[in-house]
Scaffold this active site. Sequence first.
Site: not given
Length: 856
Positions: A517, A522, A708, A712, A856
């Site tokens: 993740h 990110h 993602h 997520n 997010i």
Amino acid sequence: MDERIVNGDVGGQVRGVVVLMKKNVLGVNNVAASVVDRVDEFLGRKVALQLIGTAAHPDSAAESCRGKLGKKAYLEDWITKITPMTAAATYNVTFEWSKEMGYPGAFTITNFHHSEFYLKTLTLEDVPGHGRVHFICNSWVYHAECYKKDRIFFANQTYLPSQTPPPLRGYREEELENLRGTGTGKLEEWDRVYDYDIYNDLGDPDKGPEHERPILGGSTEYPYPRRGRTGRPLASSDPRTESRIPAYNSLSIYVPRDERFSHLKMSDFVAYALKSLFQFLVPVLKDLFDKTPDEFDSFEDVLRLYDGATEVSNVTMLEKIRQHIPLETIRELLRSDGEKTYNFPLPHVIKEDKDAWRSDEEFGREMLAGINPVIIQCLQEFPPTSKLNPELYGRQSSKISEEHIIHNLEGLTVAEAIRNNKLYILDHHDSLMPYLRRINTTAAKTYATRTILFLKEDGTLRPIAIELSLPHPEGDHYGAVSRVCTPAEDGVEGTIWLMAKAYVAVDDSGYHQLISHWLNTHASIEPFIIATNRQLSVLHPIHKLLQPHFRDTMNINALARQALICAGGFVEMTVFPGKYSLEMSSMVYKDWVFPEQALPGDLIKRGVAIKDSSCPHGVRLLIEDYPFAVDGLEIWGAIKTWVQDYCNLYYKSDEMVQEDPELQAWWTEIREKGHGDKKDEPWWPTMQSCEELIESCTTIIWVASALHAALNFGQYPYGGYLPNRPATSRRFIPDIGTPAYEEMKLNPEKAYLKTITPQMQGVLGISLVEILSRHSSDEIYLGQRDSPEWTADTEARKAFERFGDRLRETEQKFIDLNNDKRWRNRSGPVKMPYTLLYPSSEIGLTGRGIPNSISI
């Protein structure tokens, strides 16, 4: 309308409409700013706009020609305009313009007001010889004194550098220089500078040695992608480390101004955080009335977090809560989302069946359709081997033998099972073993794990052996000490098997959060965002292609550095590696390969698919019922077709790719700066062909959107129920003859819960994943844009419409697959359909939806 415009004459006026939001609309009733603005307006300090034409200024040299500047025009009715409280307002502006000035390809805007405003669009109607011209701005404009150069915006045309009208080229290059900044100094709120830095802001050495953390990036020891530079002063106790801002000021951490959350997004983010904090406080305060305040006593005890049993009725408890949270805030938390204020929403994994998560089938299914479906590999050799340096770590090969698994192979030998692609492995051994000794000196107590699974005839995966390994007590170089657990349902062996699966879930939870993740979406995408804004003009087709997939990412990453992944942050508090979390992710980044971030490349690398040109996406899955891969390949194919259609509009040959200076500078900077610790790797695409451009852009969009989303938005649906997805463990399997072993025989549920995450830490983790799993009300999903006029190119808009249509068809296809009972892994024993790659979603905690970006 002026007659000279109607008749196509050379002179006249052009009316424009500006859409913007004042700060006093976006903020919390900024009365002072509103009053000062009115004073400024009366004093003649206005908002001035100046159009730039594509006709060259007669005094400019050919090599430095600049477009003709029109006369300054001013926004009208700034004071008298009654602005709505929830939307942007429109303002008229009147320009003097004529045909001889050419096409109005850009404009400058100067704000002489005290407060900033958010400029959305400028639309010109009936420009002589050109008709309607639209500018998409979406940018904050501060007082003129904040800028060294005029703020400039370009019309929504698309130009390669060589095709840009010569009078606009200088403006195009100058704007990119402004965005690059000087590389020095502290960056302020109004700055728009995109620059690189290493991760030297995670620790806080000024607080003491326990808050020190390694610097990530810029070294062979701790390689890492680059982050956005803030320019904050260095720590007084360590000149290599950037100082930190106070926790109460966390939301003000610098990112380029236009990368910050929208007002609506920030409101949702804060509201969700407060709501989860309140839900966290209730069970913590309830502990005051519990005989065992640090523990869940049973699975039923855990369920009370969700089913209403913790509804606050005790006056004393309510008073204690109100001591922590003002009554006004409690009222604010009573949102209209249909959820109870005091309880966590019921996680999807236990909605239909409260006990099915314990089954072996569900355990295996979640490796294909759960939170972290990107780790499982096809087993190529038996027993599994290790890549750890034997001089440092001794013998690390698996202790799992044929005797452990032969009776669960449906009559096959191990060799036959491997040859027929029937054996798979979830391997969390090599990534953990170098850190395990240090991790286990903290409150965490866990194992490095290897899990062997068998692919049954019905398409499901059954775990058939779990190896739990610890470093040798006499030193790492003596190798691992291992225990092999095999399936059992009853008695103490059944409890040990359930615990072994829990240790696997702990390892997988940590790896998911830190590597799959954080690192692989990110952190790895941020350098692409920085390079795109530094090297690709907003006029560039690839900037227009990629920009929607970068929205909010730098902001959420900055907040993560400030509160989640920093020393003592929420991630260190809730996952088992603790203070070694980011350091461990740096070790895994050593094996990061950009082409393998593409879904087909990833599947082939893990051996769960093979190349097959006869298949729709060029690969054939070895596990036919693999929901993440099946759905992912459909989304990948849709993205690639869209990228190919779009790029082919602008690049007609490989030579055009090679001769595009912005594109080449962009790709060079990604390799040499953004992922600078990987710059010498041979696997980087050379960006010399249309094919490499299409594949690279498809990969970037896939990672930022679908990958993602898959990693997520299942965090709460699966991990919101702590026993199913514990993030830490705090004791090893008890030895025979100990009181803990006896408890395991007499009260297996309590023994299990005393092994995994404790109550307070667990509820904090649930609060965190609830926040991270929600869609905000301003989310923009794959196949959507925030403006239908994102480009003036009709063919590009048509290609994008086809992309949206295909995604809608794909979503219906996924729904049909979920309704087909042949595919057991799509719902599993928990009866939870695989929806994480459905492109669309509603607001909130839905367990579905692919936002355009890592927001997010």
